[in-house]
Design an enzyme around this catalytic site. Structure first.
Site, mmCIF file in Angstrom:
data_model
loop_
_atom_site.group_PDB
_atom_site.id
_atom_site.type_symbol
_atom_site.label_atom_id
_atom_site.label_comp_id
_atom_site.label_asym_id
_atom_site.label_seq_id
_atom_site.Cartn_x
_atom_site.Cartn_y
_atom_site.Cartn_z
ATOM 1 N N HIS A 102 -28.416 -25.654 -2.416
ATOM 2 C CA HIS A 102 -28.373 -27.053 -1.979
ATOM 3 C C HIS A 102 -27.027 -27.677 -2.345
ATOM 4 O O HIS A 102 -26.797 -28.037 -3.502
ATOM 5 C CB HIS A 102 -29.521 -27.839 -2.622
ATOM 6 C CG HIS A 102 -29.565 -29.272 -2.187
ATOM 7 N ND1 HIS A 102 -30.187 -29.687 -1.036
ATOM 8 C CD2 HIS A 102 -29.037 -30.390 -2.747
ATOM 9 C CE1 HIS A 102 -30.047 -30.992 -0.904
ATOM 10 N NE2 HIS A 102 -29.365 -31.447 -1.936
ATOM 11 N N HIS A 115 -24.566 -27.934 6.508
ATOM 12 C CA HIS A 115 -24.968 -27.048 7.607
ATOM 13 C C HIS A 115 -23.891 -27.051 8.682
ATOM 14 O O HIS A 115 -23.247 -28.061 8.940
ATOM 15 C CB HIS A 115 -26.315 -27.475 8.207
ATOM 16 C CG HIS A 115 -26.379 -28.926 8.568
ATOM 17 N ND1 HIS A 115 -26.611 -29.910 7.631
ATOM 18 C CD2 HIS A 115 -26.227 -29.565 9.751
ATOM 19 C CE1 HIS A 115 -26.594 -31.080 8.229
ATOM 20 N NE2 HIS A 115 -26.362 -30.902 9.521
HETATM 21 P P1 AMP Z 1 -26.444 -33.760 10.862
HETATM 22 O O1 AMP Z 1 -26.444 -35.052 11.605
HETATM 23 O O2 AMP Z 1 -25.150 -33.005 10.966
HETATM 24 O O3 AMP Z 1 -26.913 -33.935 9.432
HETATM 25 O O4 AMP Z 1 -27.489 -32.829 11.607
HETATM 26 C C1 AMP Z 1 -28.832 -32.683 11.221
HETATM 27 C C2 AMP Z 1 -29.495 -31.841 12.266
HETATM 28 O O5 AMP Z 1 -30.695 -31.309 11.741
HETATM 29 C C3 AMP Z 1 -29.863 -32.601 13.546
HETATM 30 O O6 AMP Z 1 -29.220 -32.000 14.673
HETATM 31 C C4 AMP Z 1 -31.387 -32.467 13.610
HETATM 32 O O7 AMP Z 1 -31.872 -32.321 14.924
HETATM 33 C C5 AMP Z 1 -31.631 -31.229 12.771
HETATM 34 N N1 AMP Z 1 -32.955 -31.134 12.153
HETATM 35 C C6 AMP Z 1 -33.587 -32.080 11.431
HETATM 36 N N2 AMP Z 1 -34.777 -31.630 11.003
HETATM 37 C C7 AMP Z 1 -34.900 -30.359 11.457
HETATM 38 C C8 AMP Z 1 -35.909 -29.358 11.344
HETATM 39 N N3 AMP Z 1 -37.053 -29.563 10.680
HETATM 40 N N4 AMP Z 1 -35.707 -28.171 11.960
HETATM 41 C C9 AMP Z 1 -34.563 -27.943 12.647
HETATM 42 N N5 AMP Z 1 -33.572 -28.841 12.771
HETATM 43 C C10 AMP Z 1 -33.741 -30.042 12.193
HETATM 44 ZN ZN ZN Z 2 -31.405 -28.757 0.322
#
Ligand code: AMP
Ligand code: ZN
Length: 125
Positions: free
Chosen positions: A51, A108
Site C-alpha cells: 500500500h 496504480h
Molecule cells: P484514479 O482516479 O486514478 O484513482 O483511478 C481509480 C480507478 O479505479 C477508476 O478508474 C475506477 O473506475 C477504478 N476502480 C474503483 N473501484 C474499483 C474496483 N472495485 N474494481 C476495479 N476498478 C475500480
Molecule cells: Zn491499499
C-alpha cells in the site's frame, strides 16, 4: 503515507481477495485487473501489493516494483486485446493527488487501449 496494507483501501481489499476483481495477472509483488468503469475498450489497472498512497510517496525501495509495473504493461495489454505493434499500442497513465485526478489512494497504473483511448483521457481518467 505507506504501510503494507490499509484497512479501508479498496485495492488492498482486492489484493486480499475480500472484493472480487477480473484479474489478468498476479505475482508476489503486483496484481492487475480490469477497471470496473472502463474508459476505453481495454482498461486495466496494475497495482503493487504494498500500500503506497501516491507516486509522491514512493521511496527508493519501491523503485523496482514501479519499474515492474511499467515493464509488464505492454505484455498485459497485448495479451488482453490491445492492437499489436507497430500499428497498434497502448497508453499508460498514473494520476497523482487531488489535482492529478487521483480517486483511489493506493498507487496504480492505468493501461488503456483500443479505439481512441485518449478520448477517455480527455474526460479525466
Ligand atoms: P484514479 O482516479 O486514478 O484513482 O483511478 C481509480 C480507478 O479505479 C477508476 O478508474 C475506477 O473506475 C477504478 N476502480 C474503483 N473501484 C474499483 C474496483 N472495485 N474494481 C476495479 N476498478 C475500480
Ligand atoms: Zn491499499
Amino acid at each position: 503515507m505507506m504501510s503494507e496494507h490499509s484497512e479501508n483501501c479498496i485495492f488492498c481489499k482486492i489484493i486480499a481477495g475480500q472484493i472480487p476483481a477480473k484479474k489478468v495477472h498476479e505475482d508476489d509483488e503486483i496484481i492487475a485487473f480490469h477497471d470496473i468503469n472502463p474508459a476505453a475498450p481495454l482498461h486495466l489497472l496494475i497495482v503493487p501489493k504494498t500500500h503506497i498512497e501516491t507516486l509522491a510517496d514512493v521511496r527508493p525501495a519501491d523503485e523496482a516494483v514501479l519499474g515492474k509495473m511499467m515493464a509488464i504493461a505492454p505484455r498485459l495489454a497485448f495479451e488482453n486485446g490491445a492492437p499489436p505493434m507497430p500499428e497498434g499500442g497502448l497508453r499508460v497513465i498514473m494520476n497523482v493527488g487531488p489535482s492529478g485526478g487521483q480517486e483511489v489512494y493506493h498507487i496504480h497504473l492505468h493501461v488503456l487501449a483500443g479505439d481512441k483511448p485518449w478520448r477517455g483521457f480527455a474526460q479525466g481518467i
